[in-house]
Design an enzyme around this catalytic site. Structure first.
Site, PDB file in Angstrom:
ATOM      1  N   ASP A  78       0.842  -1.197   0.000  1.00 17.95           N
ATOM      2  CA  ASP A  78       0.000   0.000   0.000  1.00 17.95           C
ATOM      3  C   ASP A  78       0.880   1.251   0.000  1.00 17.95           C
ATOM      4  OD1 ASP A  78      -2.085   1.773   0.218  1.00 17.95           O
ATOM      5  OD2 ASP A  78      -3.031   0.777   1.908  1.00 17.95           O
ATOM      6  N   ASP A  79       0.924   1.954  -1.115  1.00 19.48           N
ATOM      7  CA  ASP A  79       1.699   3.199  -1.256  1.00 19.48           C
ATOM      8  C   ASP A  79       3.209   2.966  -1.296  1.00 19.48           C
ATOM      9  OD1 ASP A  79      -0.783   4.349  -1.115  1.00 19.48           O
ATOM     10  OD2 ASP A  79      -0.423   5.471   0.724  1.00 19.48           O
ATOM     11  N   CYS A 105      -5.768   4.082  -4.062  1.00 17.66           N
ATOM     12  CA  CYS A 105      -6.003   2.748  -3.489  1.00 17.66           C
ATOM     13  C   CYS A 105      -7.224   2.014  -4.045  1.00 17.66           C
ATOM     14  CB  CYS A 105      -6.138   2.866  -1.973  1.00 17.66           C
ATOM     15  SG  CYS A 105      -4.859   3.841  -1.172  1.00 17.66           S
ATOM     16  N   ARG A 123      -7.754  -1.328  -6.650  1.00 15.32           N
ATOM     17  CA  ARG A 123      -8.330  -2.587  -6.176  1.00 15.32           C
ATOM     18  C   ARG A 123      -9.553  -2.981  -7.005  1.00 15.32           C
ATOM     19  NH1 ARG A 123      -5.222  -0.655  -2.415  1.00 15.32           N
ATOM     20  NH2 ARG A 123      -4.421  -1.993  -0.747  1.00 15.32           N
ATOM     21  N   LYS A 138      -6.454  -5.099   3.483  1.00 14.69           N
ATOM     22  CA  LYS A 138      -7.305  -3.968   3.136  1.00 14.69           C
ATOM     23  C   LYS A 138      -8.267  -4.306   2.002  1.00 14.69           C
ATOM     24  CE  LYS A 138      -6.537   0.738   1.330  1.00 14.69           C
ATOM     25  NZ  LYS A 138      -5.491   1.795   1.230  1.00 14.69           N
ATOM     26  N   HIS A 189     -11.524  -1.979   1.077  1.00 14.18           N
ATOM     27  CA  HIS A 189     -11.723  -0.631   0.530  1.00 14.18           C
ATOM     28  C   HIS A 189     -12.584  -0.621  -0.731  1.00 14.18           C
ATOM     29  CE1 HIS A 189      -9.719   3.574  -0.161  1.00 14.18           C
ATOM     30  NE2 HIS A 189     -10.889   3.654   0.424  1.00 14.18           N
ATOM     31  N   HIS A 206       1.512   2.397   4.048  1.00 15.87           N
ATOM     32  CA  HIS A 206       0.559   3.508   4.111  1.00 15.87           C
ATOM     33  C   HIS A 206       0.689   4.238   5.449  1.00 15.87           C
ATOM     34  CE1 HIS A 206      -3.347   5.543   4.289  1.00 15.87           C
ATOM     35  NE2 HIS A 206      -3.582   5.225   3.029  1.00 15.87           N
ATOM     36  N   ASP A 216       0.053  -0.781  -4.892  1.00 16.01           N
ATOM     37  CA  ASP A 216      -1.254  -0.368  -5.419  1.00 16.01           C
ATOM     38  C   ASP A 216      -1.206   0.972  -6.144  1.00 16.01           C
ATOM     39  OD1 ASP A 216      -0.893   1.199  -3.166  1.00 16.01           O
ATOM     40  OD2 ASP A 216      -2.952   0.982  -2.428  1.00 16.01           O
ATOM     41  N   ASN A 217      -0.199   1.771  -5.878  1.00 17.53           N
ATOM     42  CA  ASN A 217      -0.032   3.075  -6.539  1.00 17.53           C
ATOM     43  C   ASN A 217       1.310   3.642  -6.107  1.00 17.53           C
ATOM     44  OD1 ASN A 217      -2.659   3.680  -4.359  1.00 17.53           O
ATOM     45  ND2 ASN A 217      -0.642   4.514  -3.880  1.00 17.53           N
ATOM     46  N   LYS A 227       1.617   9.711  -5.670  1.00 17.89           N
ATOM     47  CA  LYS A 227       0.248   9.187  -5.652  1.00 17.89           C
ATOM     48  C   LYS A 227      -0.780  10.289  -5.957  1.00 17.89           C
ATOM     49  CE  LYS A 227      -2.927   7.096  -2.243  1.00 17.89           C
ATOM     50  NZ  LYS A 227      -3.006   6.567  -0.860  1.00 17.89           N
TER      51      LYS A 227
END
Length: 545
Positions: free
Chosen positions: A38-39, A76, A80, A137, A139, A227, A333-334, A384
């Protein structure tokens, strides 16, 4: 002529890279382990030029296929949504990150939750006989009908929202007035006192995967690390002390030099360029330097801890004789998170201790900051959320012993390609426009299996174009050319040549009018095909944001 596999169990596969392939008689349907950070920034992994110790991800990159042109969305939830559906996020309900105000007219596709016009990745693999497992996660919707256990996961331990504190901090979520919900198979979970997100999710995956069985498994490790808030166990924090005292300008250029040596960045003598508003390290006071360096230490500690937990997963697969028959995909994810959130009143009200000595510990609440985020994005521009490469050009590694030859690929791939890839590995296909008596969209991603197994030089046709839009930020790539609309930089689209050393720092719209017209035609086609809301200038419309 493009060759494609009709099933993973076909005959023995002859490969251009002379990889030793298993025969049809020996083949088993592989397990699939999908690891989503994540990130995590492009250069945070050692194999991509970073200085953080990531031996487990580096080993996967050394023994597998390392992608240099892999794209997600710039945030995010949209990523997904694309991952779960094999489609653009605007079609499947996540055209934006967060729900719009209730008094504003809702545009279909912008509900900010995964709709039911798709068959999800776990649903399709479950239907093909896979045991489906998730930890981390979600989301993609919090209503009961949209939770993981209702969208195809046999076993799930999920946080429904965008994230959480990484330790057990029951009094707060990650945003003001925003709680966080942990559910195991739809039921509330009481977190242990020694809870730490990455370890907790890994424990669940190890225990649930277990010794294996007759059914292959699909395991989705949707980690919330790194994150914000940047928090890590003390031993990982201590290991980073002093590593970032030289400052972000020096560290960024050290990463860039390594990337140039590795062939991951264009050859040039130019130093790392930063966005407007960058504060040169030498202009900071000693106090600000110390605090900034401490924040990056905490972020690096999270990345090192994430790698450690990935190592625990791999060790479990090896100890249970499941490793050799497990396809592992690791990606972010990004791009890195670069929003400067500061210290709003609600954090102080919750009695957080953000002192220099306490940064990164349980009762602190800190982000890495925009300059360090750009270090993570090296060699790309920005971070991001944006339409620059730093927003959605991510590290990605595919690993499958004896089936994927070690190497690196510059073939363009996207997160939409994972679903058809996993289906092909599972020996099944997408159902098309109907699944379990409901109408669904056909997928638009392409299987990466022929490319990974050495049967095809590319994943997509040479003339393929790839588009993205999120919260006004828009881009389209075809080959080395990229069209981008970045509101904070220009009120018009810009055109970039990604193969040049200047990359996204030089607009070539006026000097290449024919290419500009071609790219705008492709952008218009992308808009029409994917339910993207735009104004009469073909720019993303802002009326309903």
């Amino acid at each position: 002529m493009r060759m494609r596999l009709t099933t993973f169990f076909a005959a023995a596969l002859a490969t251009a890279s002379s990889v030793a392939m298993v025969s049809a008689q020996e083949a088993q349907r592989p397990n699939v382990l999908l690891i989503l950070a994540d990130d995590l920034g492009y250069s945070d992994i050692g194999a991509y030029g970073g200085e953080i110790s990531t031996p487990n991800m580096d080993a996967l990159a050394a023994d597998g296929m390392m992608f240099t042109n892999f794209y997600t969305q710039a945030s995010c939830a949209p990523t997904r949504a694309m991952l779960m559906s094999g489609l653009d996020n605007h079609l499947v309900g996540v055209g934006q990150q967060s729900p719009i105000p209730i008094h504003v007219e809702m545009r279909p596709g912008y509900e900010a939750k995964l709709n039911h016009r798709i068959a999800t990745m776990p649903e399709l693999l479950q239907d093909a006989g896979y045991r489906t497992i998730m930890a981390g996660k979600w989301h993609l919707g919090s209503e009961p009908s949209r939770q993981p256990h209702k969208r195809g996961f046999d076993e799930s331990l999920a946080i429904l929202e965008a994230g959480s504190a990484h330790f057990n901090q029951k009094q707060m979520g990650v945003l003001q007035g925003y709680g966080f919900t942990f559910l195991e198979n739809g039921k509330p979970v009481e977190l242990p006192e020694d809870f730490y997100t990455t370890t907790y999710f890994t424990d669940y995956l190890i225990n649930t995967i277990g010794e294996g069985g007759e059914e292959p498994f699909f395991a989705y490790a949707a980690y919330t690390s790194p994150h914000w808030p940047v928090q890590a166990p003390d031993s990982f924090l201590e290991a980073q002390r002093g590593n970032y005292d030289a400052g972000y300008d020096v560290i960024a250029n050290q990463r860039l030099d390594r990337q140039r040596e590795l062939g991951l960045a264009p050859q040039s003598d130019e130093p790392r360029r930063f966005m407007d508003g960058h504060r040169p390290w030498d202009t900071l006071t000693d106090e600000k330097k110390a605090f900034s360096a401490r924040k990056m230490e905490a972020y690096a500690a999270m990345v090192a801890n994430l790698d450690h937990e990935i190592g625990r997963l791999i060790d479990h697969l090896k100890s249970t004789d499941q490793y050799d028959n497990t396809f592992i995909m690791v990606l972010s994810d990004n791009g890195a998170e670069g929003v400067a959130r500061g210290r709003p009143d609600w954090i102080a009200a919750q009695n957080f201790d953000n002192s220099l000595e306490n940064v990164g510990r349980k009762n602190s609440f800190i982000e890495m900051g925009p300059e360090w985020a750009q270090v993570s994005s090296t060699p790309f521009r920005s971070v991001k959320y944006t339409a620059f490469e730093g927003g959605n050009h991510v590290p990605a590694i595919a690993h499958f012993p004896k089936n994927i030859a070690p190497g690196r690929t510059d073939a363009i791939a996207t997160v939409r390609d994972l679903l058809p890839t996993f289906l092909e590995l599972a020996g099944t296909g997408h159902p098309g426009i109907k699944f379990k008596e409901r109408d669904i969209f056909p997928i638009s991603g392409s299987s990466m299996v022929p490319h990974l197994f050495g049967e095809d030089d590319t994943i997509h046709d040479d003339d393929a174009a790839f588009g993205w839009e999120l919260n006004l930020f828009s881009s389209l790539r075809k080959g080395d050319w990229k069209l981008a609309f970045v509101p904070a930089v220009s009120d018009q689209f810009q055109l970039f040549d990604l193969s040049s050393p200047e990359g996204e720092w030089k607009d070539r719209m006026e000097e290449n009018p024919d290419k500009a017209r071609e790219m705008m035609r492709l952008w218009k086609a992308f808009v029409k095909s994917n339910n993207v809301e735009v104004d009469d200038q073909l720019r993303p419309a802002s009326a309903r944001r």
